[in-house]
Design a protein around this motif. Structure first.
Motif, short mmCIF file in Angstrom:
data_model
loop_
_atom_site.label_atom_id
_atom_site.label_comp_id
_atom_site.label_asym_id
_atom_site.label_seq_id
_atom_site.Cartn_x
_atom_site.Cartn_y
_atom_site.Cartn_z
N ARG A 52 8.43 6.63 11.98
CA ARG A 52 8.49 7.82 12.85
C ARG A 52 9.87 7.97 13.48
O ARG A 52 10.01 8.62 14.52
N GLU A 53 10.88 7.37 12.89
CA GLU A 53 12.24 7.42 13.44
C GLU A 53 12.68 8.86 13.66
O GLU A 53 12.59 9.70 12.76
N GLY A 54 13.15 9.15 14.87
CA GLY A 54 13.67 10.48 15.18
C GLY A 54 12.63 11.51 15.55
O GLY A 54 12.96 12.68 15.76
N THR A 55 11.37 11.11 15.69
CA THR A 55 10.32 12.04 16.07
C THR A 55 10.45 12.42 17.54
O THR A 55 10.64 11.55 18.39
N PRO A 56 10.37 13.70 17.89
CA PRO A 56 10.38 14.08 19.31
C PRO A 56 9.20 13.44 20.04
O PRO A 56 8.10 13.35 19.48
N PRO A 57 9.39 12.97 21.28
CA PRO A 57 8.31 12.28 22.00
C PRO A 57 7.02 13.08 22.09
O PRO A 57 5.93 12.53 21.88
N ALA A 58 7.12 14.37 22.40
CA ALA A 58 5.92 15.19 22.55
C ALA A 58 5.16 15.29 21.23
O ALA A 58 3.92 15.30 21.20
N GLU A 59 5.90 15.36 20.12
CA GLU A 59 5.26 15.45 18.81
C GLU A 59 4.52 14.16 18.47
O GLU A 59 3.41 14.19 17.93
N LEU A 60 5.12 13.03 18.79
CA LEU A 60 4.47 11.75 18.53
C LEU A 60 3.16 11.64 19.30
O LEU A 60 2.15 11.20 18.75
N LEU A 61 3.17 12.07 20.56
CA LEU A 61 1.95 12.00 21.36
C LEU A 61 0.88 12.96 20.84
O LEU A 61 -0.31 12.64 20.85
N GLU A 62 1.29 14.13 20.37
CA GLU A 62 0.33 15.08 19.83
C GLU A 62 -0.34 14.52 18.57
O GLU A 62 -1.55 14.65 18.38
N ILE A 63 0.46 13.87 17.74
CA ILE A 63 -0.10 13.22 16.55
C ILE A 63 -1.11 12.15 16.97
O ILE A 63 -2.20 12.05 16.40
N GLY A 64 -0.76 11.36 17.98
CA GLY A 64 -1.65 10.30 18.45
C GLY A 64 -2.95 10.85 19.01
O GLY A 64 -4.03 10.30 18.76
N ARG A 65 -2.88 11.93 19.78
CA ARG A 65 -4.11 12.52 20.34
C ARG A 65 -5.04 12.98 19.22
O ARG A 65 -6.26 12.78 19.28
N ASP A 66 -4.45 13.62 18.22
CA ASP A 66 -5.27 14.10 17.09
C ASP A 66 -5.93 12.93 16.35
O ASP A 66 -7.08 13.03 15.93
N GLU A 67 -5.19 11.83 16.21
CA GLU A 67 -5.76 10.67 15.52
C GLU A 67 -6.92 10.07 16.31
O GLU A 67 -7.95 9.70 15.74
N VAL A 68 -6.76 9.97 17.64
CA VAL A 68 -7.83 9.44 18.47
C VAL A 68 -9.06 10.35 18.38
O VAL A 68 -10.19 9.88 18.22
N ALA A 69 -8.84 11.66 18.50
CA ALA A 69 -9.95 12.61 18.44
C ALA A 69 -10.64 12.55 17.08
O ALA A 69 -11.87 12.75 16.99
N GLY A 70 -9.87 12.27 16.04
CA GLY A 70 -10.45 12.20 14.70
C GLY A 70 -11.47 11.10 14.54
O GLY A 70 -12.32 11.16 13.63
N TYR A 71 -11.44 10.09 15.40
CA TYR A 71 -12.40 9.00 15.35
C TYR A 71 -13.42 9.08 16.50
O TYR A 71 -14.12 8.11 16.77
N GLY A 72 -13.46 10.23 17.17
CA GLY A 72 -14.47 10.43 18.20
C GLY A 72 -14.04 10.12 19.61
O GLY A 72 -14.83 10.28 20.55
N GLY A 73 -12.80 9.68 19.80
CA GLY A 73 -12.31 9.43 21.15
C GLY A 73 -12.02 10.73 21.88
O GLY A 73 -11.72 11.76 21.26
N GLU A 74 -12.10 10.70 23.20
CA GLU A 74 -11.81 11.88 24.01
C GLU A 74 -10.47 11.70 24.74
O GLU A 74 -10.20 10.62 25.27
N VAL A 75 -9.68 12.76 24.76
CA VAL A 75 -8.43 12.75 25.51
C VAL A 75 -8.44 13.95 26.44
O VAL A 75 -8.64 15.09 25.99
N THR A 76 -8.27 13.71 27.73
CA THR A 76 -8.27 14.80 28.70
C THR A 76 -7.03 14.74 29.56
O THR A 76 -6.52 13.65 29.87
N THR A 77 -6.52 15.90 29.94
CA THR A 77 -5.38 15.97 30.86
C THR A 77 -5.91 15.96 32.28
O THR A 77 -6.76 16.77 32.65
N GLY A 78 -5.43 15.04 33.06
CA GLY A 78 -5.89 14.92 34.44
C GLY A 78 -5.25 13.72 35.12
O GLY A 78 -4.47 12.98 34.51
#
Length: 320
Positions: A52-78
């Motif tokens: 993931r060299e050179g990936t913008p930080p926000a993009e990396l986190l968005e990818i991670g959230r999608d991966e967590v959600a893909g396995y049934g995990g919940e991510v909430t802003t708060g």
């Protein structure tokens, strides 16, 4: 309680999402609560993250959230405002009034960079004002770099950054002056020493143009390196009886962290930590690895508890 989870992860950076991913793949009920203020938000890209060299930080986190959600995990802003032990787990109160229950907690809230109080530092932080050569050294290679010494690590920092550029100037802003041995090292490596207090960083068009001394002299620089104090975001754990400790190096306090074992377990049963809140030097890939380790350890701990409960129930049925 609004909902009950096996694990509530407080903090949705690389460490938190990595731990949540491991736990979600282990078929645990996981909630990640993220305040949306990542430490590396001012940086343009993530470095030294294999694949993931050179990936913008926000993009990396968005990818991670999608991966967590893909396995049934919940991510909430708060924002989590309070945690307390309750029955056989924890109560987690959010700023919006919601309350959830967790069997285990994983704290991945990171740290705060307490920057030197110099005009220009805060507004240029993350692009022209830097602190880690492994994060930004390549991007300023062969350019004019200034090291603003605010403690005993100034000479060490200048010698370190010399690996990336031959044009290094050490500004002896505050703290002890270099020893004769250190002066010889600086001279041998072609590093310029400027003795005199720094007044401010010169900013032109939103970019750094130079370092202004109290004397009025301005030394042109393309980038400046400072040494923040790294303070763990761990106020939530105080109610559980867990305190931070200071990290010292070369006779100065570098920051604070939450002590834990190699897998992230703290002195408070049921509470784990990962990422910069536990390791001040962890880059993004190391924080993610810490989250994975903590997630695996939490799952193992829950399995042990599930097994104890199952055995107790089995014995009760046998008695009947």
């Amino acid at each position: 309680m609004d909902e009950r989870y096996d694990v509530v992860v407080i903090g949705g950076g690389a460490a938190g999402l990595s731990g949540a991913l491991a736990l979600s793949r282990a078929r645990r009920q996981v909630l990640v609560v993220d305040a949306g203020a990542p430490r590396n938000a001012p940086a343009g890209h993530v470095h030294n993250y294999l694949g993931r060299e050179g990936t913008p930080p926000a993009e990396l986190l968005e990818i991670g959230r999608d991966e967590v959600a893909g396995y049934g995990g919940e991510v909430t802003t708060g924002e989590v405002v309070r945690v307390e032990r309750e029955d056989d787990g924890f109560r987690v109160d959010l700023a919006d009034g919601r309350a959830v229950a967790a069997r285990r907690l994983l704290l991945t809230t990171g740290l705060v960079d307490e920057l030197p109080d110099l005009p220009g530092v805060r507004e240029l932080w993350g692009h022209d004002v830097l602190h880690c050569p492994y994060c930004h050294g390549w991007e300023v290679r062969d350019r004019a770099v200034g090291i603003v010494a605010t403690g005993p690590m100034g000479v060490y920092g200048a010698l370190l950054w010399r690996q990336w550029t031959a044009d290094v100037t050490l500004f002896q802003h505050v703290g002890r002056a270099p020893t004769e041995e250190e002066r010889e090292q600086l001279t041998a490596r072609g590093i310029t020493l400027v003795e005199g207090e720094v007044a401010a960083l010169e900013v032109a068009g939103g970019r750094l143009s130079g370092v202004r001394l109290v004397s009025g002299e301005v030394v042109l620089r393309d980038a400046v390196v400072v040494a923040p104090r790294f303070t763990a975001r761990a106020d939530l754990l105080a109610d559980l009886g867990l305190e931070t400790v200071e990290l010292e190096a070369h006779g100065t306090v570098m920051g604070s962290y939450v002590p834990a074992d190699a897998m992230g377990a703290t002195a408070v049963p049921g509470v784990w930590v990962a990422g910069n809140v536990a390791n001040l030097q962890a880059q993004v890939i190391a924080a993610a690895a810490g989250g994975l380790n903590a997630g695996a350890a939490i799952n193992a701990d829950l399995i042990a508890e599930d097994t104890r409960l199952a055995v107790a129930a089995h014995r009760l049925i046998g008695v009947r």
